[in-house]
Each structure stands twice: as C-alpha cells, then as structure tokens.
Design an enzyme around this catalytic site. Structure first.
Site, short mmCIF file in Angstrom:
data_model
loop_
_atom_site.label_atom_id
_atom_site.label_comp_id
_atom_site.label_asym_id
_atom_site.label_seq_id
_atom_site.Cartn_x
_atom_site.Cartn_y
_atom_site.Cartn_z
CG ASP A 229 -35.43 38.59 -108.22
OD1 ASP A 229 -35.06 37.80 -109.11
OD2 ASP A 229 -35.56 39.82 -108.40
CB VAL B 7 -39.68 50.92 -102.27
CG1 VAL B 7 -40.99 50.34 -102.80
CG2 VAL B 7 -39.57 50.72 -100.76
N GLY C 220 -35.99 44.25 -103.09
CA GLY C 220 -36.34 44.49 -101.69
C GLY C 220 -37.57 43.71 -101.24
CE LYS D 179 -32.34 41.60 -107.87
NZ LYS D 179 -32.36 42.37 -109.10
P1 ATP Z 1 -36.99 43.27 -108.41
O1 ATP Z 1 -35.58 43.75 -108.45
O2 ATP Z 1 -37.17 41.96 -107.67
O3 ATP Z 1 -37.68 43.29 -109.70
P2 ATP Z 1 -37.59 45.76 -107.16
O4 ATP Z 1 -36.42 45.80 -106.24
O5 ATP Z 1 -37.52 46.59 -108.39
O6 ATP Z 1 -37.86 44.26 -107.51
P3 ATP Z 1 -39.37 45.86 -104.92
O7 ATP Z 1 -38.80 46.82 -103.94
O8 ATP Z 1 -39.20 44.42 -104.62
O9 ATP Z 1 -38.85 46.18 -106.38
O10 ATP Z 1 -40.90 46.25 -105.06
C1 ATP Z 1 -41.65 46.09 -106.22
C2 ATP Z 1 -43.12 46.33 -105.84
O11 ATP Z 1 -43.53 45.27 -104.98
C3 ATP Z 1 -43.33 47.60 -105.03
O12 ATP Z 1 -43.65 48.68 -105.86
C4 ATP Z 1 -44.45 47.25 -104.09
O13 ATP Z 1 -45.70 47.65 -104.62
C5 ATP Z 1 -44.48 45.73 -104.03
N1 ATP Z 1 -44.11 45.13 -102.72
C6 ATP Z 1 -44.70 44.09 -102.15
N2 ATP Z 1 -44.13 43.77 -100.98
C7 ATP Z 1 -43.13 44.62 -100.80
C8 ATP Z 1 -42.17 44.80 -99.76
N3 ATP Z 1 -42.15 44.01 -98.66
N4 ATP Z 1 -41.23 45.75 -99.91
C9 ATP Z 1 -41.24 46.54 -101.03
N5 ATP Z 1 -42.16 46.43 -102.02
C10 ATP Z 1 -43.09 45.49 -101.92
#
Ligand code: ATP
Length: 300
Positions: free
Chosen positions: A138, A97, A103, A11
């Site tokens: 989210d 990530v 993600g 998203k």
């Molecule tokens: P958001 O936009 O929802 O705040 P993000 O996109 O910045 O999140 P994510 O990729 O969702 O970040 O990951 C945030 C943290 O969540 C990662 O640093 C990791 O430690 C943890 N995590 C737990 N499960 C997962 C997963 N399946 N994939 C990626 N990260 C994960």
C-alpha cells in the site's frame, strides 16, 4: 533545511477483489485505491541518529522501534543513497491505527518524501515508488494519491481519471484488526464453502462512476472481498453498516481489512448528518466526514 513536514492521506478501497492464494503467500488483487482527506503528518528533523516519536489518536498502539514502517522507510532510503543518515521522525496520527486505511503505509510514504528533502537527495518520484513497493503493497499509493488501480499485490499502480469530489464518512471502531488475520479468515471461509475463486477483474461500472463523478452509481458498485472475513472477526460491524444504510448512505463498506467502515454520502451536508447519526447510535467510537480524491504525500 533543518526540518521538513509532509502530509499523507488515508485510503479507502472502493473495489477490493481478492484472487486465489499465490505460492508466495500473497493474493493477486484488483485494488481500486481512493485517497481521502484524513491525514497523518510526518515531520523529519535533523539528527545524528534515527529516532521516532508518535502523537495523536491511538499513538500508544504504534511501535517505536524498527517495526515502525516510517523508520523502515528512512533506513531503506538511506541504503538506496548508499549513506548512513540520521533523522528525528515526529509522526502526528489522525489515520486510525490498524483500521484498514493504510496508516502505517502512509507514514512510510511520508518518511520517504520528508527524508528525500531533508537529506537533499533529490531522488525522482520513480525511485521513491520503487523503494515504496519493497516496503509494502500500500506504500506506493500513499505517494501517488488520487484514485488508482493496483494490481499484483496491489503495488503496480495505474492512475484513474475521476470527476468532482466524493463525500465520505469513516466510522472508526474501538481497537484494530490485523490485516494478516483478515486475509487468513478470508482463505478459511473460501476453503470451508468450497468457493471457486475467480481471477480478480476491475468493475467497469465502478470505473465509469468514478470517471463521471456519479456518486449513486459509485455507492452501488462498492465491493470488498475481505468484508465477509472482517464481519466474521468483528460481527458488530454489520450493525454499523446497517445504521449507515438506514440513514441514506449511497454505499456502505468495510474499508480494506477493517474495522473502519466507509459510507458514501450524497454531499457534504449529508456526510455531516451521517457522521452525527453513526456517533449518536454508538455503533462506532467516532465518525469522521472526509472528501476524496486528495493528493498523495506532499511537503507542507
Ligand atoms: P492496511 O490497510 O495497509 O492493511 P491498516 O490501516 O489496517 O493497514 P496500519 O495502521 O497501517 O493498519 O497498522 C498496522 C500495524 O502496523 C499496526 O498494528 C502497527 O503494529 C504497525 N505499524 C508499523 N508502523 C506503523 C505506523 N507508522 N503507524 C501505524 N501502525 C504502524
């Protein structure tokens, strides 16, 4: 069925209005989510125990224990069904990530849909949405997809009608940003400047641009209250945004808590050109064209 594979979109927040800090540590938000065509795949295979493996971009930064949101989702679903099920979850990551594109939440939504089918539970979407909201703000949107306004912590969703397809480019940075640290920096900046924080409201011009498929108007209306904090923590993103604007992006914004930057392009060809310009000027690790809106988590 011995295996189910689910595709789940990333998203971008086309509006992220962050209200005052609440007593429970969260902020009231107006969060206009838009699902885009960068997908993680979550495969669920029959297994006695709960297991997980992760491949793809930055897979080494994803936890393989109960900290993984997909494992938490599978366990929450089993608990809801009142049974102890096993599953072998195989996640193929394309969503950056810790990139501000949700993600982890996408993988949780994917695991809910995949396990619901693998275990033959047949739970309706409303039940999955409830479990999703408990897993994270989210996660419900990753089930729903399309474009939607999230209020509360972002988890109370109202779908939005949109017209046509919007063309985007996502500039992925080296390394992630912690969402919690970006919110804390946002609070710190507001405190330091004595900013009066308004109650978050949806932007009518933005909703109109989405409804009519007007890309220039959407580009002009993009806002993200976390952007100043993300730029403070990662100053190099200012140049990334400038390069995109300099190559004719209709709008340029940090995606959610960053550090991924989102650029709205005029059409698919402009998106490809913009991606080349961003990559060749070395203001990001990689730049990926994508379209939105796209459907939420679905079996393939
Ligand atoms: P958001 O936009 O929802 O705040 P993000 O996109 O910045 O999140 P994510 O990729 O969702 O970040 O990951 C945030 C943290 O969540 C990662 O640093 C990791 O430690 C943890 N995590 C737990 N499960 C997962 C997963 N399946 N994939 C990626 N990260 C994960």
């Amino acid at each position: 069925m011995s295996s189910v594979t689910v595709r789940v979109p990333a998203k971008v927040n086309v509006q992220l209005a962050v209200g005052p800090l609440r007593d429970d540590g969260y902020h009231d938000l107006v969060n206009v989510f838009h699902a885009v065509s960068i997908y993680d795949e979550v495969e669920a295979k029959e297994s006695e125990a709960v297991k997980i493996s992760v491949t793809g971009d930055s897979a080494d930064q994803v936890p393989l224990d109960d900290g993984n949101l997909a494992i938490q989702a599978a366990r929450a679903l089993a608990k809801h069904a009142g049974r102890s099920y096993g599953v072998d979850l195989i996640i193929r990551k394309a969503i950056p990530v810790a990139g501000g594109m949700a993600g982890g939440s996408a993988d949780a939504a994917g695991a809910l849909v995949a396990c619901n089918e693998l275990w033959g539970l047949g739970l309706p979407t409303e039940d999955l949405m409830e479990i999703a909201a408990d897993l994270g703000s989210d996660v419900p949107f990753a089930l729903l997809g399309g474009t939607a306004v999230g209020t509360g912590r972002g988890e109370q969703l109202t779908p939005l009608e949109t017209s046509g397809t919007f063309h985007w480019v996502f500039a992925v940075a080296d390394g992630g940003l912690s969402t919690a640290k970006v919110y804390a920096e946002c609070d710190r900046l507001r405190h330091a400047t004595g900013e009066q924080v308004a109650w978050p409201q949806t932007d009518d011009a933005l909703l109109d641009a989405l409804a009519t498929g007007n890309a220039p108007a959407l580009g002009a209306a993009l806002t993200n209250d976390l952007q100043a904090a993300a730029l403070m923590l990662r100053p190099s993103l200012a140049r990334t945004l400038d390069v995109g604007r300099g190559h004719g992006a209709l709008g340029a914004i940090v995606s959610g808590s960053g550090p991924t930057c989102a650029f709205l392009a005029a059409d698919a060809e402009h998106a490809r050109d913009l991606a080349v310009a961003l990559t060749s000027t070395e203001v990001c690790r990689t730049a990926t064209p994508a379209e939105g809106p796209t459907p939420g988590a679905h079996a393939i």
